[in-house]
Design a protein around this motif. Structure first.
Motif, PDB file in Angstrom:
ATOM      1  N   THR A  70    -104.544  -4.866 -26.094  1.00  7.29           N
ATOM      2  CA  THR A  70    -104.896  -4.757 -27.508  1.00  7.29           C
ATOM      3  C   THR A  70    -105.025  -3.279 -27.870  1.00  7.29           C
ATOM      4  O   THR A  70    -105.156  -2.427 -26.973  1.00  7.29           O
ATOM      5  CB  THR A  70    -106.231  -5.463 -27.798  1.00  7.29           C
ATOM      6  N   PRO A  71    -105.017  -2.935 -29.147  1.00  3.48           N
ATOM      7  CA  PRO A  71    -105.179  -1.529 -29.540  1.00  3.48           C
ATOM      8  C   PRO A  71    -106.459  -0.891 -28.990  1.00  3.48           C
ATOM      9  O   PRO A  71    -106.491   0.311 -28.740  1.00  3.48           O
ATOM     10  CB  PRO A  71    -105.190  -1.586 -31.069  1.00  3.48           C
ATOM     11  N   ASP A  72    -107.509  -1.691 -28.750  1.00  5.66           N
ATOM     12  CA  ASP A  72    -108.750  -1.133 -28.198  1.00  5.66           C
ATOM     13  C   ASP A  72    -108.834  -1.241 -26.674  1.00  5.66           C
ATOM     14  O   ASP A  72    -109.879  -0.995 -26.082  1.00  5.66           O
ATOM     15  CB  ASP A  72    -109.974  -1.764 -28.867  1.00  5.66           C
ATOM     16  N   GLY A  73    -107.724  -1.615 -26.005  1.00  7.81           N
ATOM     17  CA  GLY A  73    -107.659  -1.554 -24.546  1.00  7.81           C
ATOM     18  C   GLY A  73    -108.026  -2.806 -23.790  1.00  7.81           C
ATOM     19  O   GLY A  73    -108.092  -2.779 -22.565  1.00  7.81           O
ATOM     20  N   ARG A  74    -108.251  -3.925 -24.467  1.00 11.42           N
ATOM     21  CA  ARG A  74    -108.519  -5.181 -23.753  1.00 11.42           C
ATOM     22  C   ARG A  74    -107.193  -5.807 -23.322  1.00 11.42           C
ATOM     23  O   ARG A  74    -106.166  -5.530 -23.899  1.00 11.42           O
ATOM     24  CB  ARG A  74    -109.294  -6.143 -24.657  1.00 11.42           C
ATOM     25  N   VAL A  75    -107.224  -6.657 -22.304  1.00 15.19           N
ATOM     26  CA  VAL A  75    -106.003  -7.285 -21.791  1.00 15.19           C
ATOM     27  C   VAL A  75    -105.967  -8.746 -22.206  1.00 15.19           C
ATOM     28  O   VAL A  75    -106.932  -9.489 -22.017  1.00 15.19           O
ATOM     29  CB  VAL A  75    -105.924  -7.170 -20.254  1.00 15.19           C
ATOM     30  N   MET A  76    -104.813  -9.141 -22.746  1.00 14.28           N
ATOM     31  CA  MET A  76    -104.578 -10.526 -23.140  1.00 14.28           C
ATOM     32  C   MET A  76    -103.409 -11.054 -22.329  1.00 14.28           C
ATOM     33  O   MET A  76    -102.483 -10.311 -21.984  1.00 14.28           O
ATOM     34  CB  MET A  76    -104.230 -10.618 -24.622  1.00 14.28           C
ATOM     35  N   GLY A  77    -103.443 -12.333 -22.022  1.00 15.44           N
ATOM     36  CA  GLY A  77    -102.356 -12.986 -21.317  1.00 15.44           C
ATOM     37  C   GLY A  77    -102.097 -14.335 -21.939  1.00 15.44           C
ATOM     38  O   GLY A  77    -102.898 -14.819 -22.748  1.00 15.44           O
ATOM     39  N   HIS A  78    -100.970 -14.958 -21.575  1.00 16.20           N
ATOM     40  CA  HIS A  78    -100.647 -16.261 -22.154  1.00 16.20           C
ATOM     41  C   HIS A  78    -100.138 -17.226 -21.105  1.00 16.20           C
ATOM     42  O   HIS A  78     -99.599 -16.836 -20.078  1.00 16.20           O
ATOM     43  CB  HIS A  78     -99.634 -16.126 -23.297  1.00 16.20           C
ATOM     44  N   ASP A  79    -100.327 -18.498 -21.428  1.00 19.74           N
ATOM     45  CA  ASP A  79     -99.847 -19.597 -20.601  1.00 19.74           C
ATOM     46  C   ASP A  79     -98.324 -19.637 -20.612  1.00 19.74           C
ATOM     47  O   ASP A  79     -97.689 -19.144 -21.541  1.00 19.74           O
ATOM     48  CB  ASP A  79    -100.365 -20.923 -21.157  1.00 19.74           C
ATOM     49  N   ASP A  80     -97.760 -20.265 -19.605  1.00 17.23           N
ATOM     50  CA  ASP A  80     -96.317 -20.387 -19.469  1.00 17.23           C
ATOM     51  C   ASP A  80     -95.736 -21.462 -20.391  1.00 17.23           C
ATOM     52  O   ASP A  80     -94.648 -21.301 -20.924  1.00 17.23           O
ATOM     53  CB  ASP A  80     -95.979 -20.703 -18.010  1.00 17.23           C
ATOM     54  N   GLU A  81     -96.454 -22.559 -20.595  1.00 17.02           N
ATOM     55  CA  GLU A  81     -95.891 -23.689 -21.317  1.00 17.02           C
ATOM     56  C   GLU A  81     -96.691 -24.138 -22.530  1.00 17.02           C
ATOM     57  O   GLU A  81     -96.251 -25.023 -23.262  1.00 17.02           O
ATOM     58  CB  GLU A  81     -95.720 -24.871 -20.362  1.00 17.02           C
ATOM     59  N   ALA A  82     -97.857 -23.556 -22.754  1.00 16.72           N
ATOM     60  CA  ALA A  82     -98.683 -23.927 -23.908  1.00 16.72           C
ATOM     61  C   ALA A  82     -99.109 -22.662 -24.637  1.00 16.72           C
ATOM     62  O   ALA A  82     -99.300 -21.617 -24.019  1.00 16.72           O
ATOM     63  CB  ALA A  82     -99.916 -24.709 -23.452  1.00 16.72           C
ATOM     64  N   GLY A  83     -99.240 -22.757 -25.953  1.00 15.90           N
ATOM     65  CA  GLY A  83     -99.632 -21.615 -26.781  1.00 15.90           C
ATOM     66  C   GLY A  83    -101.110 -21.314 -26.663  1.00 15.90           C
ATOM     67  O   GLY A  83    -101.865 -21.476 -27.627  1.00 15.90           O
ATOM     68  N   VAL A  84    -101.533 -20.900 -25.481  1.00 16.91           N
ATOM     69  CA  VAL A  84    -102.923 -20.546 -25.220  1.00 16.91           C
ATOM     70  C   VAL A  84    -102.977 -19.079 -24.813  1.00 16.91           C
ATOM     71  O   VAL A  84    -102.209 -18.648 -23.939  1.00 16.91           O
ATOM     72  CB  VAL A  84    -103.535 -21.431 -24.108  1.00 16.91           C
TER      73      VAL A  84
END
Length: 149
Positions: free
Chosen positions: A34-48
């Motif tokens: 994110t712009p403030d340096g946090r890390v986001m990730g996502h599932d392979d098959e679901a929009g999570v």
């Protein structure tokens, strides 16, 4: 939670830090900061979407696109400086949305890039200088793209 701060080149011989994803996130397909340096990730098959604490490797929160979460072969996540999130499928369908609170179901817009017959998307990045998304293919289908990056 400490934000990620990169100092050395991404091409350094040794990484500055390493951490393991929680076991329940082993099928994660993409990560983005994110712009403030946090890390986001996502599932392979679901929009999570998950926020991951890089110090502990634990999940801080999760939110989803739709209820139940939309399905797809998700291959990349990018976050613009404005805070807009982009999630792509291998066929080039792009979903745009804003970050949600823990447990939230967020609204989203869907765009068809028309790349389904051109190549198989494997990654996504945001280019601030161009105010644009970069979609990376792992395989191209068009003869005119043979040997191209």
């Amino acid at each position: 939670m400490q934000p990620i701060v990169f100092g050395a080149s991404l091409f350094a011989a040794e990484p500055e830090a390493q951490w393991r994803l929680p076991k329940r996130l082993r099928e994660i397909s993409g990560l983005a900061a994110t712009p403030d340096g946090r890390v986001m990730g996502h599932d392979d098959e679901a929009g999570v979407i998950y926020e991951i604490d890089v110090a502990t490797g634990e999940t801080v929160k999760r939110f989803c696109l739709g209820q139940p979460p939309i399905k797809g072969d998700f291959e990349g996540l990018a976050i613009a400086a404005s805070g807009e999130f982009y999630l792509t499928t291998s066929g080039g369908r792009v979903h745009r949305f804003r970050e949600g609170e823990a447990g939230a179901v967020v609204p989203f817009e869907t765009f068809e890039t028309g790349l389904r017959r051109t190549g198989e998307i494997e990654g996504l990045a945001w280019c601030d200088g161009e105010d644009a998304l970069i979609l990376a293919c792992k395989r191209t289908y068009a003869d005119t793209l043979s040997g191209q990056v």
